[in-house]
Each structure stands twice: as structure tokens, then as C-alpha cells.
Write an enzyme that holds these catalytic residues in place. Structure first.
Site, PDB file in Angstrom:
ATOM      1  N   GLY A 271       0.815  -1.166   0.020  1.00 23.96           N
ATOM      2  CA  GLY A 271       0.016  -0.036  -0.169  1.00 23.96           C
ATOM      3  C   GLY A 271       0.791   1.216   0.154  1.00 23.96           C
ATOM      4  N   LYS A 272       0.207   2.425   0.115  1.00 23.03           N
ATOM      5  CA  LYS A 272       0.770   3.547   0.315  1.00 23.03           C
ATOM      6  C   LYS A 272       0.847   4.272   1.556  1.00 23.03           C
ATOM      7  CE  LYS A 272       0.247   4.914  -4.910  1.00 23.03           C
ATOM      8  NZ  LYS A 272      -0.028   5.976  -5.633  1.00 23.03           N
TER       9      LYS A 272
ATOM     10  N   SER B 194       2.043   7.410   4.153  1.00 25.45           N
ATOM     11  CA  SER B 194       2.101   9.338   4.032  1.00 25.45           C
ATOM     12  C   SER B 194       3.292   9.685   2.952  1.00 25.45           C
ATOM     13  CB  SER B 194       2.401   9.795   5.447  1.00 25.45           C
ATOM     14  OG  SER B 194       1.216   9.125   6.105  1.00 25.45           O
ATOM     15  N   HIS B 195       4.144   9.063   2.776  1.00 26.81           N
ATOM     16  CA  HIS B 195       5.356   9.514   2.149  1.00 26.81           C
ATOM     17  C   HIS B 195       6.139   8.666   1.010  1.00 26.81           C
ATOM     18  CE1 HIS B 195       5.467  12.695   5.365  1.00 26.81           C
ATOM     19  NE2 HIS B 195       5.710  11.670   6.149  1.00 26.81           N
ATOM     20  N   GLY B 196       5.223   7.380   0.858  1.00 27.05           N
ATOM     21  CA  GLY B 196       5.822   6.560  -0.129  1.00 27.05           C
ATOM     22  C   GLY B 196       5.127   5.406  -0.062  1.00 27.05           C
TER      23      GLY B 196
ATOM     24  N   LYS C 101       9.512   0.686   3.500  1.00 27.33           N
ATOM     25  CA  LYS C 101       8.981   1.879   3.272  1.00 27.33           C
ATOM     26  C   LYS C 101      10.030   2.707   2.485  1.00 27.33           C
ATOM     27  CE  LYS C 101       6.244   3.081   7.246  1.00 27.33           C
ATOM     28  NZ  LYS C 101       6.021   3.949   8.233  1.00 27.33           N
TER      29      LYS C 101
ATOM     30  N   ASP D  24       0.681  13.019  13.779  1.00 24.10           N
ATOM     31  CA  ASP D  24      -0.010  12.444  12.663  1.00 24.10           C
ATOM     32  C   ASP D  24      -0.805  11.121  13.104  1.00 24.10           C
ATOM     33  OD1 ASP D  24      -0.973  12.327  10.218  1.00 24.10           O
ATOM     34  OD2 ASP D  24       0.701  11.314   9.037  1.00 24.10           O
TER      35      ASP D  24
END
Length: 469
Positions: free
Chosen positions: A67-68, A70-72, A89, A202
Site C-alpha cells: 500500500g501507500k 504518507s510519504h511513499g 518503506k 499524525d
């Protein structure tokens, strides 16, 4: 809206030259680290070769894609011949952006724009580690563009966001939801109680991952700040977060505090209770805060509950949890509770929700036995009162029946004399020598006088019913 975006420049730069000292004394990578992740002991952080990561993710193929973030993108990796299953990641950085960041870092003295999100996450997780409630760091590597890739624990059961909002899976019940909330509260408390404290910035349901034992883990520390609010590095960091979870009082760098995380946690707690997203344009109002808080203030807790699973068995539990969420999302940061208070409150809620069925049944049996005992005591009390009343009635009747005539006043003889006593008789009250009266003999003269029985009124008795003569 630029401050609401989660870009690389919004990450903190806590440039600590010591945190990269992850090698052994000879300067070579620490390859003697533990090869398996123990349930209660974390392995030492390793520095992997980029070629090993390429092989472990099958060249970052679509089959390994998870999956995706927050930053990649995130990929599944099989390391050490399958002994370690991890998630890699891969930060999405363009070459110009990476070059500008390196040029900026070379000319600065530790401002807040030096680190990329991956570097920031490595720095945070290398110091704050927890086997129970955080997605921990296993290692890292550097690609050909000098970008850092991080290797973290693999969470096989997806995210909390998927569990709450996916239509293809059954939503979790109240026991599991309260358990998730308590585990996440402990995770945030762990960050805030570290020295120096860590502000996540976050917190949201998509950054909460579920491990193989269905425990909730807090991850994605790319925007985290490590230090005190008065530190220069934190004060120069622009606000960042996710729209819908972002603290409305966090408008300037100096406004950040641990209470900003409390607000985001309150949004996620409302999300857990109601099953609604933080922002959902299909509803009016779209914000879960604007919809839920007025209902909670008016005591309409049932309307806040997720309709797909109904209300919990103990209504007190939902009242306490909903009131806690409303306190967390207060507009004034000082009025929000600390994470320690949140943890203690959720422990009480969990005891109510997670009450064992055996103990519940036993408690119901004890209650029924106590009710039966109370009813038996009441019946015995009523019966004793009836016995006492019956005894009083018997005594009253016996007193009435025991009344007897002891003398008959007003008896006159033929000569007109009165008050001559008569001998008692059980049947009549006096004795008589004949049916018409009685005979009296004078001892001096020897004469006999017949005295007529006058009419005498006697009291009633059960044996006579009444007598008159």
C-alpha cells in the site's frame, strides 16, 4: 492549505550526529544482530545492503506491494531466507528534491528542514522502542540516490481504517474496539512520557496497524517531533498533519504540544465509536466532531454508536468513552486531558466491556439469590406480623370469654332485705335449693324463710348465651 500537506520539508530536523552510530567498533555493519524478532525482545537495528532489500522485495514488484503510506510506498520483504518478514518503506523523493535537501543540510546548523521523513522516522524509532504498541524499526538502508529506506515490523492484518470503514469485512465489535483504543492510548502515552517527549503529529486510523495477534500498533513517525515545545528546532517546524485530525489551535510552530496529539486521538476515538470517517462529505455535517459532540452534550450517546454493531451491553461504558472523546477534542488545548488520564479512563471502560461471561452469569446468579433471600425475609416478616396479630386477637377473645359473674347485687328477699350474696355456680352463677328460689334458715329462732329469686341481669358468656331469672 500548504501547512496541511505532509511534505518532506514539514518534517522535523533533529540533527543528532550520534544516532547514525549504529555500527560496531570496527566500522562494519552490525551483522551479528538477532535474526528473529522475539515476542518481548526487539532485535538490534541493522543496516541492510540495498541489494538485499531489492531481493527481499522481488525488485519492489507489484506482488510485494502492500500500500501507500504518507510519504511513499510500502512493500513486503522476506529477509534472511524467510526468517524475518518485514515491511519496507520506500520514500518517494525526486532527485531534484533530494539534491536540494542535501544542499540545504550542508549549509545549515540544525534547522527543521534537514531530515527527510524516513530519516526522521529512523531517528525517532531508534530511541523510542516498544514491543507492545509501536511499529518498531528493524533496520534501514540507503539507495543509489542516498535516500533512506526503512525496514519495520510487518503487520499482517492491515490498518484500523480498513477494519472500520471497509464494506467487505465485518466491522469489529465493542470489545475489540475498546481494546484498540486502550492500546493506542498507551502508545501515545509512551511517546509523551519519553525523555525528551515525542509528539507524533499524525495520529489517525490509517497509521494504526494491526499485528498477527490483533493488537493495535501506532506507526509512521515521519512527522514526529522529538524534544520540548520550547526547543528552537521545534519552534521553527511548520505545522503539519492530516486534514480532519489536525488540531485547530495548531496554527503556528509555537502552538505544537502533546495536547495536539490528544486532539487527534479524540478524533480517532470518535471514529472508533461511531464508525464514521473523520471527514465524510456523504454526511451533514461532514466532520465527525461537528456531528458527534452536540449529541454527546445532549446525552444522546446511543445515536453516536455505530449502527452496524449496535450498543454495548453496558450503557455506562459508551457514556464514559463518548464523554472522554468529547473532552479530547475541546477547542482549548489546556482543557484537554493528558494521555495518562485517557489511559486510566479507558481501563475502566475496558473492564465494563470485557467482563467475562462466566463472571457475568455468576453475578446474575448472585443477584437472583439475593433477591430471593430478600423476598424470603419479607415473607417471614409478614408471617410473623400475622402471628402477632393472631395472638393479639386470641388474647382479646380469651379475655372476653373469661369474664364470669362473681356476685348478683340487688337481690331482695320477701322481707325486703337486699345484697344477700349467693353461692357461685358454673352454669348459673348461684346455687338454689328449688326452682322458685332458695330457703334461708334463721339460726336464732329456728324458722325457715323461702326467698324468691329476683330477676337478675347477667353478662353474656359463650356457655350460656345469656341468662335471666
Amino acid at each position: 492549505m500548504g501547512y496541511l500537506s505532509c511534505n518532506a520539508e514539514s518534517a522535523i530536523a533533529t540533527c543528532d550526529p550520534n544516532y547514525w552510530d549504529l555500527k560496531n567498533k570496527n566500522g562494519s555493519p552490525n551483522t551479528r544482530s538477532r535474526r528473529t524478532i522475539h515476542k518481548h525482545k526487539l532485535p538490534q537495528i541493522r543496516e541492510f545492503e540495498y541489494s538485499d532489500i531489492i531481493a527481499a522485495t522481488k525488485g519492489f514488484s507489484s506482488d510485494s506491494f502492500l500500500g501507500k503510506g504518507s510519504h511513499g510506498s510500502v512493500y513486503k520483504a522476506s529477509l534472511d531466507n524467510g526468517k524475518i518478514i518485514a515491511a519496507v518503506k520506500k520514500t518517494k523523493f525526486s532527485k531534484p528534491a533530494a539534491a536540494n535537501l542535501r544542499n540545504h543540510a550542508a549549509n545549515c546548523r540544525g534547522c527543521a528542514k534537514c531530515n527527510s521523513p524516513a530519516e526522521n522516522e529512523i531517528e525517532i524509532l531508534s530511541r523510542v522502542r516498544d514491543t507492545r504498541c509501536l511499529v518498531n524499526l528493524i533496520g534501514f538502508c540507503t539507495d543509489s540516490n542516498d535516500n533512506k529506506l526503512i525496514v519495520v515490523e510487518y503487520m499482517p492484518n492491515g490498518s484500523l481504517y480498513d477494519l472500520l470503514h471497509s464494506s467487505s469485512t465485518r466491522p469489529p465489535g465493542w470489545k475489540r474496539r475498546v481494546r484498540f483504543a486502550l492500546q493506542l492510548a498507551k502508545a501515545v502515552q509512551t511517546l509523551h512520557s519519553s525523555n525528551p517527549p515525542v509528539i507524533h503529529r499524525d495520529i489517525k486510523s490509517s497509521n494504526v496497524l494491526i499485528d498477527e495477534e490483533w493488537n493495535a500498533r501506532l506507526g509512521d513517525f515521519g512527522l514526529a517531533l522529538r524534544g520540548h515545545a520550547e526547543d528552537v528546532r521545534i519552534k521553527c517546524t511548520p505545522p503539519a498533519g492530516t486534514f480532519g485530525y489536525l488540531d485547530p489551535s495548531y496554527l503556528a510552530p509555537g502552538d505544537v504540544s502533546t495536547k495536539s496529539d490528544v486532539f487527534s486521538f479524540g478524533i480517532m476515538l470518535l471514529e472508533i465509536i461511531s464508525g464514521r470517517k473523520a471527514i465524510d462529505v456523504n454526511y451533514s455535517p461532514p466532520s465527525v466532531v461537528d456531528w458527534a459532540v452536540p449529541l454527546i452534550k445532549h446525552g444522546e450517546f446511543i445515536r453516536v454508536c455505530d449502527r452496524r454493531i449496535g450498543t454495548p451491553s453496558d450503557p455506562t461504558a459508551i457514556r464514559q468513552m463518548a464523554a472522554l472523546a468529547a473532552r479530547c477534542v475541546r477547542s482549548t488545548a489546556e482543557k484537554r486531558p493528558s494521555m495518562s488520564e485517557v489511559v486510566e479512563c479507558l481501563k475502566v471502560v475496558r473492564k465494563r466491556i470485557h467482563w467475562s461471561p462466566i463472571w457475568k452469569s455468576l453475578k446474575q446468579r448472585v443477584a437472583r439469590a439475593e433477591n430471593m433471600q430478600a423476598l424470603a425475609r419479607k415473607e417471614m416478616h409478614d408471617a410473623s406480623e400475622e402471628v402477632v396479630s393472631a395472638r393479639k386477637t386470641v388474647k382479646a377473645v380469651s379475655r372476653r370469654n373469661s369474664r364470669k359473674v362473681s356476685s348478683v347485687p340487688g337481690v331482695e328477699c320477701e322481707s325486703g332485705h337486699r345484697n344477700h350474696r349467693m353461692a357461685r355456680s358454673k352454669s348459673m352463677g348461684c346455687s338454689s335449693s328449688s326452682a322458685g328460689g332458695f330457703v334461708r334458715r334463721n339460726t336464732k329462732t329456728g324458722m325457715t324463710v323461702r326467698v324468691k329469686m329476683p330477676v337478675a341481669k347477667l353478662n353474656k358468656s359463650r356457655s350460656m348465651g345469656g341468662l335471666a331469672s
